[in-house]
Design a protein around this motif. Structure first.
Motif, mmCIF file in Angstrom:
data_model
loop_
_atom_site.group_PDB
_atom_site.id
_atom_site.type_symbol
_atom_site.label_atom_id
_atom_site.label_comp_id
_atom_site.label_asym_id
_atom_site.label_seq_id
_atom_site.Cartn_x
_atom_site.Cartn_y
_atom_site.Cartn_z
ATOM 1 N N VAL A 42 0.851 -1.194 0.000
ATOM 2 C CA VAL A 42 0.000 0.000 0.000
ATOM 3 C C VAL A 42 0.888 1.247 0.000
ATOM 4 O O VAL A 42 1.825 1.363 0.788
ATOM 5 C CB VAL A 42 -0.948 0.005 1.222
ATOM 6 N N GLY A 43 0.574 2.166 -0.907
ATOM 7 C CA GLY A 43 1.373 3.379 -1.056
ATOM 8 C C GLY A 43 2.423 3.288 -2.143
ATOM 9 O O GLY A 43 3.010 4.313 -2.532
ATOM 10 N N GLY B 244 -6.379 -0.062 -6.277
ATOM 11 C CA GLY B 244 -5.598 1.105 -6.624
ATOM 12 C C GLY B 244 -6.249 2.000 -7.670
ATOM 13 O O GLY B 244 -7.399 1.791 -8.072
ATOM 14 N N GLU C 69 -3.750 1.660 -3.135
ATOM 15 C CA GLU C 69 -4.416 2.393 -2.057
ATOM 16 C C GLU C 69 -4.847 1.502 -0.899
ATOM 17 O O GLU C 69 -4.991 1.970 0.231
ATOM 18 C CB GLU C 69 -5.657 3.102 -2.609
ATOM 19 N N ASP C 70 -5.093 0.213 -1.175
ATOM 20 C CA ASP C 70 -5.593 -0.661 -0.113
ATOM 21 C C ASP C 70 -5.287 -2.108 -0.486
ATOM 22 O O ASP C 70 -4.896 -2.414 -1.629
ATOM 23 C CB ASP C 70 -7.099 -0.458 0.067
#
Length: 460
Positions: free
Chosen positions: A390-391, A457, A448-449
C-alpha cells in the motif's frame, strides 16, 4: 445488357465445439487442435446446439478430475450426441466407453494427429479457398493479451502421488528455435504476457543434452536460462517488453541464474515452484528432493538479488504417513519462507499412483482440519505482504474493463500485478481508469488498499 454476375455461394463449413478441462498445458493442446481444424476449414461453435462435433479435452490427474471429465462428456452427449474425447483421460478409453458407448472416438494426451483425423472421419472438412484461413499465431482460448507457451511434454520425475509420466511419458523438449519462433509470433499477434509452462520447466532440454540451434545468427541452447534470456529480448509492436512468467519451476541449482534476469527486468519477477511439502519424511515418501533447509537459504538469496520477486507454490496436506509433527514443520517452514502465493490441496488417491499403497492413511476429518489451518496461515502471510505494498506504485496489466457507473460515470477495471498469474493468483481492482482503457493495457498504478489476496488502486 451484361449478363448478371453470379455470386459464389460459400458452402457451410462443419462446426466444432470444444470443452477444455484441466491445467494450462491442456489448454495449449486445445488451442493447437482448434488451430489445425480451423486451417482445415472448420468453424468454431460457441454452444452444443450449433456444433457438428464436440471435442472434450479431459483431465485425469486426480479421481475428482476424472469425475469432472466424465460429467463433461455426459453433458456433451446429452446436449449434442456427437462427441470425441481426447486428453489425459483418453488413456482410459475402456472406462469412457463403458459409460458412454456412443462416443465417436477416444484419443490420448497430445495426440493431435489422431484427434484431428477422428474429426475428419466424423464430419469431413469442406475445402474452400475463400475461408481456409488461420489468424497469425493460431487460435487462442485465452484473452488476446496473454498466452501460454508450452516448451516440453512429459516428466522424468516419479513422484509417488503423480501419474503424469504414465499418461504423458518422459520429458520431450521442443527445439529452442521452435519455442522462440512461437513466442515471437505470439507477441507479434498481440500477446503482452507469456506464461511458460511444462511439467518441469527447469529440466527443459535435458533430454536433448541442451542441443543448440541457430537463432537470429547466434547459437542458443535448449536450456531454461538461455530460453529465458532470449524471451527477455522480445518486444511488442509498440516497443514494450512483454511480461515473461515462469511456471512449474523445480528448484534446481541453475534456477539461481534466472534471478538476475528478473532483477534486470528481462523476466517477470515471479517463480511458480511446486514444493508440495517441507517435512523431510513426507518429501521422502513423496519421492521428492528433501532439501527444504537449503531452499530457505536460496529464497533469501533470491530476494537479496531481486527484492520484488514473488514466489508461489502448492502444498499437499494429509499425505499418507503425515504426522501432526510433520504438518507443524510445514507451517513453521511457511512462516520462515514467507511465500507470496500459496495453494493447498487435501491428498486424494489417484488410481495408478504408488502413494495409494503407503501406510498411515490420514483420516478425512484430519485432512480437512489441516487444510483449514494451512489456508489460515498462508492467508495471514499474504495479507501482511500485500499490506506492505500500500502506497507503492506498481505496473499492472488489465484483464477486464467495467461499464461506466450509472451515477458518476466512473470506470473501474480488473488488473493484475507482476506478482499475479491469471486465474490462479490475486487481482488489482482499479477505480477511475478513464475512458479508452482496454484489456492488455499496461501502466503504473498507485496501490491504495489491500486485503488477504487482492490489491486496490488507481492509475498513477
Amino acid at each position: 445488357m451484361c449478363a448478371p454476375i453470379m455470386a459464389t455461394k460459400i458452402p457451410d463449413a462443419p462446426k466444432i465445439g470444444m470443452v477444455s478441462l484441466g491445467c494450462p498445458k491442456n489448454l495449449v493442446d486445445s488451442e493447437r487442435i482448434l488451430t489445425k481444424l480451423r486451417s482445415d476449414g472448420y468453424q468454431m461453435s460457441a454452444d452444443y446446439a450449433g456444433a457438428d462435433v464436440v471435442l472434450v479435452n479431459t483431465c485425469g490427474f486426480l479421481d475428482s478430475a476424472k469425475e469432472e471429465s466424465l460429467e463433461a462428456i455426459g453433458e456433451a452427449m446429452a446436449e449434442n450426441g456427437r462427441v470425441i474425447v481426447t486428453g489425459c483421460m483418453g488413456d482410459e478409453a475402456d472406462v469412457i466407453r463403458a459409460k458412454f458407448p456412443q462416443v465417436l472416438a477416444v484419443t490420448g494426451a497430445h495426440q493431435y494427429e489422431q484427434v484431428v483425423n477422428a474429426v475428419h472421419d466424423a464430419s469431413p472438412p469442406i475445402p474452400n479457398a475463400f475461408v481456409d484461413l488461420v489468424p497469425e499465431g493460431g487460435l487462442k482460448l485465452t484473452p488476446r493479451h496473454y498466452s501460454y507457451l508450452k516448451i516440453s511434454e512429459g516428466c522424468n520425475h516419479r513422484c509417488s502421488f503423480c501419474i503424469i509420466p504414465s499418461i504423458r511419458g518422459d520429458l520431450v523438449s521442443r527445439r529452442i528455435d521452435a519455442v522462440l519462433r512461437e513466442a515471437e509470433k505470439l507477441v507479434a499477434a498481440g500477446t503482452k504476457e507469456l506464461l511458460v509452462i511444462s511439467q518441469d520447466t527447469s529440466a527443459y532440454g535435458v533430454d536433448t543434452r541442451h542441443e543448440a540451434r541457430n537463432w537470429k545468427g547466434r547459437e542458443v541452447r535448449a536450456h531454461m536460462t538461455d530460453m529465458a534470456r532470449e524471451l527477455g529480448q522480445l518486444r511488442t509492436a509498440d516497443g514494450i517488453a512483454p511480461w515473461v512468467r515462469l511456471h512449474y519451476v523445480y528448484p534446481y541449482p541453475h534456477v539461481d541464474h534466472v534471478i538476475p534476469l528478473m532483477a534486470e527486468g528481462l523476466l517477470t519477477p515471479y517463480l511458480d515452484i511446486p514444493f508440495q511439502h517441507a517435512a523431510p519424511s513426507v518429501l521422502k515418501a513423496m519421492k521428492r528432493p528433501a532439501n527444504e533447509a537449503k531452499v530457505l537459504d536460496r529464497i533469501r538469496k533470491w530476494r537479496s538479488i531481486c527484492p520484488d520477486i514473488a514466489i508461489r507454490s502448492s502444498f499437499v496436506v494429509g499425505f499418507p504417513g503425515e504426522t501432526e509433527a510433520d504438518f507443524q514443520y510445514l507451517l513453521d517452514w511457511l512462516e520462515e519462507a514467507q511465500l507470496d502465493r500459496v495453494g493447498a490441496f487435501r491428498f486424494e488417491p489417484v488410481e495408478g499412483a504408488a502413494a495409494n499403497a503407503l501406510p498411515g492413511a490420514v483420516p478425512e476429518e484430519v485432512k480437512e482440519e489441516r487444510y483449514q489451518r494451512i489456508m489460515e496461515k498462508t492467508a495471514a502471510i499474504s495479507a501482511a505482504k500485500l499490506q506492505a505494498k500500500v502506497g507503492r506504485i506498481l505496473p499492472v496489466i488489465i484483464d477486464e474493463v467495467g461499464e461506466p457507473d450509472e451515477e458518476d460515470g466512473s470506470i473501474g477495471a480488473t488488473a493484475r500485478s507482476q506478482a499475479d498469474a491469471p486465474e490462479i493468483d490475486g487481482n488489482v481492482f482499479l477505480r477511475d481508469v478513464g475512458e479508452g482503457r482496454k484489456a492488455g493495457d499496461m501502466f503504473d498504478v498507485l496501490i491504495e488498499d489491500a486485503d488477504d489476496h487482492d490489491l486496490y488502486g488507481v492509475p498513477a
